[in-house]
Design an enzyme around this catalytic site. Sequence first.
Site, PDB file in Angstrom:
ATOM      1  N   ASP A 100     -32.887  30.358  15.732  1.00 40.78           N
ATOM      2  CA  ASP A 100     -33.655  29.394  14.940  1.00 40.78           C
ATOM      3  C   ASP A 100     -35.123  29.798  14.990  1.00 40.78           C
ATOM      4  O   ASP A 100     -35.573  30.415  15.964  1.00 40.78           O
ATOM      5  CB  ASP A 100     -33.493  27.978  15.499  1.00 40.78           C
ATOM      6  CG  ASP A 100     -32.086  27.425  15.312  1.00 40.78           C
ATOM      7  OD1 ASP A 100     -31.465  27.724  14.278  1.00 40.78           O
ATOM      8  OD2 ASP A 100     -31.613  26.700  16.198  1.00 40.78           O
ATOM      9  N   ASP A 109     -29.021  26.785   8.220  1.00 36.00           N
ATOM     10  CA  ASP A 109     -29.010  25.323   8.372  1.00 36.00           C
ATOM     11  C   ASP A 109     -29.489  24.637   7.094  1.00 36.00           C
ATOM     12  O   ASP A 109     -28.937  23.605   6.686  1.00 36.00           O
ATOM     13  CB  ASP A 109     -29.903  24.898   9.538  1.00 36.00           C
ATOM     14  CG  ASP A 109     -29.425  25.436  10.877  1.00 36.00           C
ATOM     15  OD1 ASP A 109     -28.217  25.709  11.022  1.00 36.00           O
ATOM     16  OD2 ASP A 109     -30.270  25.583  11.771  1.00 36.00           O
TER      17      ASP A 109
END
Length: 153
Positions: A115, A133
């Site tokens: 991330d 995401d």
Amino acid sequence: MIPFLVVSAVFIIDRITKIFAMKFLKGKVVTVIPGFFSLVFAENKGAAFSILSSSTGAGRFLMLIAFPAVIIVALIYLLLTKKEYPLYLKISLSLILGGALGNLYDRIVYGTVVDFLDFHVGKYHWPAFNVADIAVFIGTVMLILNVSGKEEA
């Protein structure tokens, strides 16, 4: 053809951005908009919001590898066999599929999901996330809007 392009674009953009994050962001915080948005390197060993990040064993494998793999197979099946689906629905499923593939790739190859997008306002901080995401989120919202729109009609 469009679903294949959407899935491919999401997966490729996700891979490129994660490679960038792994190469250039480790140990750094790049402030893009002070007090609101930064680029960081974060590893998520769990699912969304780091759920299951400290679990081990069969349950972890089922929830983080097997379950997403089953969903991926189901999405591929739907996209390949349901030719009558409207384009809007195919795109929403393709966004979800591309994002699921991107994050599953990370889990299998790295044992964690990379991330790097970090949003915060004051002391409130949203967990870091990635392009995969975003694609899953947008695809899911489109799917919900498509389904709820059908029920109202």
